[in-house]
Design an enzyme around this catalytic site. Sequence first.
Site, PDB file in Angstrom:
ATOM      1  N   TYR A   1      20.961  61.079  -4.294  1.00  0.00           N
ATOM      2  CA  TYR A   1      22.417  60.985  -4.343  1.00  0.00           C
ATOM      3  C   TYR A   1      22.907  61.919  -5.443  1.00  0.00           C
ATOM      4  O   TYR A   1      22.309  61.970  -6.527  1.00  0.00           O
ATOM      5  CB  TYR A   1      22.816  59.534  -4.635  1.00  0.00           C
TER       6      TYR A   1
ATOM      7  N   ALA B   1      25.807  48.853  -9.310  1.00  0.00           N
ATOM      8  CA  ALA B   1      24.552  48.133  -9.506  1.00  0.00           C
ATOM      9  C   ALA B   1      24.287  47.141  -8.376  1.00  0.00           C
ATOM     10  O   ALA B   1      23.137  46.910  -7.996  1.00  0.00           O
ATOM     11  CB  ALA B   1      24.576  47.403 -10.849  1.00  0.00           C
ATOM     12  N   ASP B   2      25.359  46.560  -7.822  1.00  0.00           N
ATOM     13  CA  ASP B   2      25.176  45.633  -6.708  1.00  0.00           C
ATOM     14  C   ASP B   2      24.646  46.344  -5.471  1.00  0.00           C
ATOM     15  O   ASP B   2      23.807  45.800  -4.739  1.00  0.00           O
ATOM     16  CB  ASP B   2      26.486  44.909  -6.397  1.00  0.00           C
TER      17      ASP B   2
ATOM     18  N   ASP C   1      24.713  38.499 -10.926  1.00  0.00           N
ATOM     19  CA  ASP C   1      25.478  39.530 -10.219  1.00  0.00           C
ATOM     20  C   ASP C   1      26.935  39.408 -10.651  1.00  0.00           C
ATOM     21  O   ASP C   1      27.659  38.523 -10.189  1.00  0.00           O
ATOM     22  CB  ASP C   1      25.330  39.336  -8.705  1.00  0.00           C
TER      23      ASP C   1
ATOM     24  N   THR D   1      51.982  33.484  14.579  1.00  0.00           N
ATOM     25  CA  THR D   1      51.770  34.639  13.709  1.00  0.00           C
ATOM     26  C   THR D   1      50.412  34.590  13.023  1.00  0.00           C
ATOM     27  O   THR D   1      49.681  35.592  12.970  1.00  0.00           O
ATOM     28  CB  THR D   1      52.878  34.719  12.650  1.00  0.00           C
TER      29      THR D   1
END
Length: 247
Positions: free
Chosen positions: A92, A100-101, A8, A176
Amino acid sequence: MNTILVIDIGNTSTSIGYFRNGKVSGVGRCASRFKTQEELLPLISAKPVDGVVVASVVPPVNARWKKVLKAAGLPKPLFVTHELELGVAVDYPKPERIGADRLANAAAAVRLLGTPSVVCDFGTALTFDILDPQRGYIGGIICPGLPLMFDYLAEKTALLPHVAPSKTKAVVGRNTEQAMQIGARLGYRGMVREILAALEDDFGVDPLPVCCTGGYAGWIFKDWDVSATIDPKLTLRGVGIIGELNL
């Protein structure tokens, strides 16, 4: 069942593992724009494989990866695209523009959850991919990721520091950094809850099955009342499933 080397390739880093019998093992990570072939060899040559499947969202590096895989004596890689058999239909307008992921995530989610379902991927961006019972993959939602939130606050303000997500049960920040952590976690949970509620209304399904992956999924969903399946290996699992269907 054959062993598949699954890769990946993301914008910054790449995950590499071995897929067999529906499971991913031996996962390692490296820079997507690696410096030398030698740093990859322990990851891509750990065990014999019968095939190599790659999901890449960084086309400029694909040729280099092909060269390295060939030099390592590995089979010619199959790159994930919408034109492959995914185990789920794609409805789509421009399917070639789907990452691709995200296709891999959809393939894994259908196998794990069926349809309808939604995949949340908590990375640099937060993506939601929607799977419909009749039409399959129908699209998604993209939001800024937690890293972008923290980076933007530090970049656009004079006094806010760079911070990373960390655990806190406080509701009111006493410094903060803590205030930023609380804002990120509660704010993100609110955004995720609102999006999932809208999707449940749209599908008429409550609860809508949800599968989450990405580095910040556990941080968001830990000790939360929203139910989800968390799978850090979801994308690699989907790459392996696509490999089973096409090799």
